[in-house]
Design a protein around this motif. Structure first.
Motif, mmCIF file in Angstrom:
data_model
loop_
_atom_site.group_PDB
_atom_site.id
_atom_site.type_symbol
_atom_site.label_atom_id
_atom_site.label_comp_id
_atom_site.label_asym_id
_atom_site.label_seq_id
_atom_site.Cartn_x
_atom_site.Cartn_y
_atom_site.Cartn_z
ATOM 1 N N VAL A 265 36.550 38.949 42.800
ATOM 2 C CA VAL A 265 35.597 39.787 43.534
ATOM 3 C C VAL A 265 36.354 40.815 44.371
ATOM 4 C CG1 VAL A 265 33.722 39.808 45.220
ATOM 5 C CG2 VAL A 265 33.922 37.907 43.593
ATOM 6 N N ASP A 269 32.438 44.995 45.934
ATOM 7 C CA ASP A 269 31.424 44.347 45.097
ATOM 8 C C ASP A 269 30.227 43.880 45.910
ATOM 9 O OD1 ASP A 269 32.191 44.344 42.370
ATOM 10 O OD2 ASP A 269 33.734 42.844 42.792
ATOM 11 N N ALA A 274 29.627 41.884 40.778
ATOM 12 C CA ALA A 274 30.623 40.857 40.492
ATOM 13 C C ALA A 274 30.174 39.961 39.340
ATOM 14 C CB ALA A 274 30.878 40.021 41.745
#
Length: 308
Positions: A265, A269, A274
Motif C-alpha cells: 500500500v 492509496d 490498493a
C-alpha cells in the motif's frame, strides 16, 4: 449476566465527595465494589494503565482538567470502560453534552442518593457491555466468525494513518477459492458453506497476531499484512496458500486450493485503489493456472521512493 462485584475508579479531587461516594458503595448490599481513587486526571491515567476497571466515576471539575475535556481524554485511552459523570452543574444540557463526549450516563452531585448512584453504575456497565457486543457483532462475518468487510475497511484506514504518520508499511491481499462454482455444483450450497468456513479458519490460524483476515463476499477473503514490506509479502502469501492446499478434503472429489493476489500500500492509496491492484494480481494468479500467488510489482519504484 448480573453484576455482583466491580472495580471502580473514582476520579474526584474533593475529599468530602470522595468519602461520601465510597460510603455509598460500602453500604450497598447487592454489590461488592472495590474502589480506587484518583485526585487528578493525570493520576487517573496512571491507574488506568496499571489496573483493569469495570467503570470510571468521573468528576468534571479536576485540578488538571476541566469539563468535557476529561471525558474525551479518557476515551482516547480506552473505549471499553464505561464512564459515569458526576457534576455540580445541574443543567440538563451539561449531562447530554457529557454523553455526546463519550460518557455512558451523568448524575448531579445534588442527587447522589445511595440507590440512584449504585443503580446508575450497574446500568452503565451493562449498557456498555451490550454496546460492545453489538459493535463486535457488526464487525464479524456471521457464517465464519472472522472479520467482515466493514472491519477490513476500518483496519485499512487505521493502517493507512499509521503509514502516513509513522511510515510503517503494510500490504493487502485478496484470497479467492479456486473452482468454487464446481464445489457448489457437486455438493450443493451446504458443502460450499463448509468449504468457506474451512478456508476462513485456515486463514485466521495462519495469520500473524498483528494481521487481519476478513471475508469480503462469497468465496473471497481479504488479508491485511501489517508492518510488512513488499519483499516480505511473498513468503506470507505462500504460507497461506500452502496451509489451505494441505487441508484435509471434505469429500474425495473436492480438493480445496486458493489463488492469492497482493500489493504493498502506498501513502497515496485509498481502500479502493490498493485492493484494485491486489485484485489485478489475483487475476494474474488465476490466469496462470490457479493455486498460485502473485504480487503487483509495478509500484515498486513508488514504494522505493516512499521509503526514501
Amino acid at each position: 449476566m448480573p453484576i455482583e462485584s466491580l472495580r471502580l475508579l473514582l476520579v474526584e479531587d474533593n475529599d468530602l465527595d470522595a468519602m461520601f461516594i465510597t460510603r455509598v458503595f460500602e453500604r450497598a448490599t447487592v454489590i461488592d465494589a472495590q474502589i480506587e481513587r484518583a485526585s487528578s486526571l493525570g493520576e487517573a491515567f496512571e491507574k488506568l494503565g496499571q489496573s483493569d476497571f469495570d467503570i470510571v466515576l468521573l468528576d468534571l471539575g479536576l485540578p488538571d482538567s476541566n469539563g468535557l475535556q476529561s471525558i474525551r481524554a479518557i476515551r482516547e485511552r480506552t473505549t471499553s470502560i464505561p464512564i459515569v459523570v458526576q457534576t455540580g452543574d445541574d443543567r440538563i444540557e451539561t449531562g447530554f453534552a457529557a454523553i455526546e463526549a463519550g460518557a455512558q450516563d451523568f448524575l448531579s452531585k445534588h442527587d447522589l442518593k445511595d440507590h440512584l448512584l449504585t443503580r446508575l453504575t450497574v446500568h452503565a456497565i451493562l449498557r456498555q457491555r451490550q454496546m460492545l457486543e453489538l459493535q463486535e457483532a457488526s464487525l464479524r462475518d456471521s457464517m465464519t466468525g472472522i472479520a467482515n468487510r466493514r472491519c477490513c475497511d476500518i483496519e485499512f484506514k487505521r493502517r493507512s494513518e499509521i503509514l502516513s504518520h509513522d511510515g510503517v508499511p503494510f500490504c493487502v491481499g485478496i484470497v479467492d477459492i479456486d473452482h468454487f462454482k464446481s464445489v457448489n455444483d457437486s455438493g450443493g450450497h451446504d458443502l460450499g458453506d463448509r468449504v468457506i468456513r474451512q478456508v476462513a479458519r485456515s486463514l485466521r490460524d495462519t495469520c500473524r497476531p498483528k494481521d487481519l483476515v476478513a471475508r469480503i463476499g462469497g468465496e473471497e477473503f481479504a488479508v491485511i499484512f501489517s508492518d510488512t514490506t513488499i519483499d516480505e509479502l511473498g513468503s506470507l502469501q505462500q504460507k497461506h496458500r500452502r496451509a489451505i492446499e494441505e487441508l484435509e478434503s471434505l469429500t474425495e472429489e473436492i480438493k480445496v486450493t486458493v489463488s492469492i493476489g497482493a500489493t504493498c500500500v502506498l501513502a497515496s492509496d485509498d481502500n479502493r485503489s490498493a485492493f484494485q491492484r491486489a485484485d489485478s494480481a489475483l487475476y494474474t494468479a488465476k490466469k496462470a493456472g490457479r493455486n498460485q500467488c502473485r504480487i503487483e510489482t509495478a509500484i515498486r519504484p513508488a514504494i522505493n521512493g516512499q521509503i526514501a
